[in-house]
Structures are given as structure tokens and as C-alpha cells.
Design an enzyme around this catalytic site. Structure first.
Site, short mmCIF file in Angstrom:
data_model
loop_
_atom_site.label_atom_id
_atom_site.label_comp_id
_atom_site.label_asym_id
_atom_site.label_seq_id
_atom_site.Cartn_x
_atom_site.Cartn_y
_atom_site.Cartn_z
N SER A 128 0.79 -1.23 0.00
CA SER A 128 0.00 0.00 0.00
C SER A 128 0.82 1.28 0.00
O SER A 128 0.36 2.32 -0.46
CB SER A 128 -0.93 0.01 1.22
N GLU B 10 -5.85 8.97 12.01
CA GLU B 10 -4.45 9.25 12.35
C GLU B 10 -3.65 8.01 11.96
O GLU B 10 -3.47 7.09 12.75
CB GLU B 10 -4.31 9.59 13.83
N HIS C 75 0.43 5.08 6.05
CA HIS C 75 0.11 5.48 4.68
C HIS C 75 0.32 6.97 4.48
O HIS C 75 0.14 7.77 5.40
CB HIS C 75 -1.34 5.09 4.36
#
Length: 251
Positions: free
Chosen positions: A32, A213, A217
Site C-alpha cells: 500500500s 491518524e 500510509h
């Protein structure tokens, strides 16, 4: 004279390929932190989305096959690695960056033990070379974690060192994104570094009505910074791919 002419011809051919020839394809295998995002995930952004912008217009094509939540094991099991190989041709470059999910021992759907992780990466390198393409290993980017003294805390255990060891053993180009991203976090500081990650205030974005939060990422700003860090490291790597970079200095 004959050898000189041959050498000159090869040099001119190489220059033409970089300057005005067909674009070179860069394939991305990763998780990711590198992946292109769905609209429902925005403003989460993978640094691979800013990769093409680091190169001169038309000089590269980026084939971003990185995917949220994938480890080396699941990337293989789901057929994603074979699909990437099928799309890879001689002369291409394949960037390989895993680790976040491989080392997530609390998530058995993706966890990959260290020895298996190293074997999977070695397989990736061998497969890419068999295709006549160039593998490039990347250590995983750092998470935003600081100790009470404001020092960045490593969060990937032994996994980055396994990447470094494989790169040295197999003579594979290495871009050490863990060290580069850790240096960025340290330089930016505890509070200011939040802007590089997916920190969204409640009510500020429809995708995250309660706010978020997220210290793993990236925000668009963070993803762009990581792509520029990659480009700067690539410039000093000795790889031919670096000849296609835009002009520019340190991020």
C-alpha cells in the site's frame, strides 16, 4: 578505427534510446505504501503514483501493480507476480518493495516469516533476470514512529536487513527507502511529519468522517516526497534508468 566507430555507434544508439527512443517500462511490485489508491481511500496516496513525474516526459511508462495489504507471499498466491512477469519484457525495470505486511505477525492472512520473505525476494530477482529485465530491490519505507526523545524508531525488525543482504549477495541494485524515509522523518520532526501521512481531522474528508491518524500510509505530500527521495537515490545508483530522470537536486 573500426572499434572506435562501433563504440561511437553504440553510444549514439544508447543516447537515442534515452533521449528520443521508445519509453522504458518500470513495473512496481509492492504494498500500500507504493500502490495507486481507490477513490474511497483518498487522500491516501502511494508514492508510486508520483514516480512517473520524476522522469522526463515520455521517457518511461509506470506499470503500478502494487496493492494494499499484500506481502510477498500473498502477491505470489494471488497470481499477481505471475501477471507482472507476463507483462515484463527484456530491458524493462522491476521495482520490488515489500515488508510492511510480511512482518505483520498479528495478521496471519499476510504474515510471511523472515526466511520465506528472503526466499520470495530471491525468487523475484531470479524471475526478473530470466526475462532479461533489471530487478531493483527497495527496503520498506519507515512508519511514523518516534520515541519520547523525538528519535525515529525502526518498526520493520529484521526485514530491511534481509533485503540489504540479498542485494549484496546477488549483486542487485538497492534503493534503501527505509533509511531515506527515516532521515526525512527525523529532519521533519514529530509534529510536522504528520503532514506527510494520512492524518485527517474529523469532518474534513467524506471518506473519513470521524477523522484518521494513520502513521503508515502517505498523504499526497508524503507520497511525492518519497518519490523524490527515490529519484535522488536512483541518480547515484549507477543504473541506466537514472539517465531518464528530470534534472534536479536533492529533495
Amino acid at each position: 578505427m573500426h572499434r572506435f566507430l562501433i563504440g561511437l555507434l553504440l553510444a549514439l544508439t544508447s543516447f537515442a534510446t534515452v533521449a528520443g527512443g521508445p519509453p522504458l517500462t518500470i513495473h512496481l511490485a509492492g504494498d500500500s505504501t507504493m500502490a495507486e489508491k481507490l477513490p474511497t481511500k483518498r487522500p491516501e496516496t502511494g508514492w508510486g503514483e508520483f514516480l512517473a513525474a520524476q522522469f522526463r516526459d515520455g521517457s518511461v511508462v509506470v506499470d503500478n501493480r502494487a496493492k494494499n495489504g499484500r506481502s510477498t507471499r500473498t502477491f505470489i498466491e494471488e497470481g499477481r507476480w505471475n501477471d507482472l512477469l507476463d507483462a515484463t519484457k527484456a530491458g524493462d525495470v522491476v521495482l520490488i518493495q515489500f515488508g510492511h505486511n510480511d512482518q505483520s505477525v498479528e495478521k496471519p492472512d499476510r504474515y510471511t516469516p523472515p526466511a520465506d520473505y528472503a526466499r520470495n525476494l530471491a525468487r523475484f530477482v531470479a524471475d526478473v533476470r530470466t526475462k532479461g529485465a533489471t530487478p531493483v530491490l527497495l527496503t520498506p519505507v519507515a512508519r511514523r514512529r518516534f520515541d519520547e526523545a523525538g528519535h525515529v524508531v525502526p518498526s520493520h525488525g529484521e526485514y530491511p536487513d534481509l533485503v540489504r543482504a540479498l542485494a549484496a549477495r546477488e549483486r542487485v541494485a538497492l534503493i534503501d527507502m527505509e533509511r531515506r524515509s527515516s532521515a526525512v522523518l527525523q529532519e521533519t520532526g514529530v509534529e510536522e511529519s504528520k503532514a506527510l501521512f494520512l492524518w485527517v481531522a474529523p469532518g474534513a474528508n467524506a471518506n473519513y468522517p470521524n477523522g484518521v491518524e494513520d502513521n503508515t500510509h502517505f498523504s499526497p505530500a508524503g507520497a511525492e516526497r518519497m518519490a523524490r527521495e527515490f529519484a535522488y537515490a536512483l541518480r547515484g545508483s549507477g543504473l541506466a534508468l537514472a539517465q531518464r530522470l528530470r534534472e534536479g537536486g536533492k529533495p
